[in-house]
Design a protein around this motif. Structure first.
Motif, PDB file in Angstrom:
ATOM      1  N   ASP A  62       0.631  -1.202   0.146  1.00 49.73           N
ATOM      2  CA  ASP A  62      -0.136   0.198  -0.148  1.00 49.73           C
ATOM      3  C   ASP A  62       0.851   1.793  -0.163  1.00 49.73           C
ATOM      4  O   ASP A  62       0.572   2.138  -1.303  1.00 49.73           O
ATOM      5  N   GLU A  63       1.898   1.267   0.683  1.00 44.52           N
ATOM      6  CA  GLU A  63       2.509   2.206   0.823  1.00 44.52           C
ATOM      7  C   GLU A  63       3.304   2.688  -0.864  1.00 44.52           C
ATOM      8  O   GLU A  63       3.829   3.731  -0.512  1.00 44.52           O
ATOM      9  N   ILE A  64       4.470   1.589  -0.900  1.00 43.27           N
ATOM     10  CA  ILE A  64       4.493   1.609  -2.036  1.00 43.27           C
ATOM     11  C   ILE A  64       3.324   2.330  -3.732  1.00 43.27           C
ATOM     12  O   ILE A  64       3.603   2.799  -3.953  1.00 43.27           O
ATOM     13  N   GLU A  65       2.130   1.288  -3.320  1.00 38.81           N
ATOM     14  CA  GLU A  65       1.600   1.970  -4.640  1.00 38.81           C
ATOM     15  C   GLU A  65       1.216   3.691  -3.694  1.00 38.81           C
ATOM     16  O   GLU A  65       1.195   4.716  -5.320  1.00 38.81           O
ATOM     17  N   ARG A  66       1.010   4.168  -3.547  1.00 38.96           N
ATOM     18  CA  ARG A  66       0.960   5.770  -2.335  1.00 38.96           C
ATOM     19  C   ARG A  66       2.413   6.476  -3.100  1.00 38.96           C
ATOM     20  O   ARG A  66       1.629   7.126  -3.793  1.00 38.96           O
ATOM     21  N   GLY A  67       3.602   5.963  -2.815  1.00 37.85           N
ATOM     22  CA  GLY A  67       4.558   6.926  -3.492  1.00 37.85           C
ATOM     23  C   GLY A  67       4.426   6.857  -4.932  1.00 37.85           C
ATOM     24  O   GLY A  67       5.173   7.578  -5.696  1.00 37.85           O
TER      25      GLY A  67
END
Length: 70
Positions: A62-67
């Motif tokens: 999820d953090e990677i997608e937001r980045g």
């Protein structure tokens, strides 16, 4: 129709190469670690692309997608 398909496929491959290079050289977001772009799907008019990626760090997906979306 086969000619259009080959052009669409070539454009998608080029978009994938360009995005990979931009992510590698320009994106300085610490949330995005090592990712692999696995594919690109373009709309028939080339206006939008859906980009698929893979990562070994599934725990922080999820953090990677937001980045990547910023």
């Amino acid at each position: 129709m086969p000619k259009e398909f080959s052009r669409s496929s070539r454009v998608a491959e080029q978009v994938q190469r360009e995005l990979a290079e931009l992510i590698r050289l320009e994106l300085k977001d610490p949330r995005v670690g090592l990712i692999t772009l696995t594919g690109v799907e373009l709309t028939p008019d080339y206006a939008h692309a859906k980009v698929y990626f893979a990562t070994l760090d599934a725990e922080h997906l999820d953090e990677i997608e937001r980045g990547l979306k910023r």
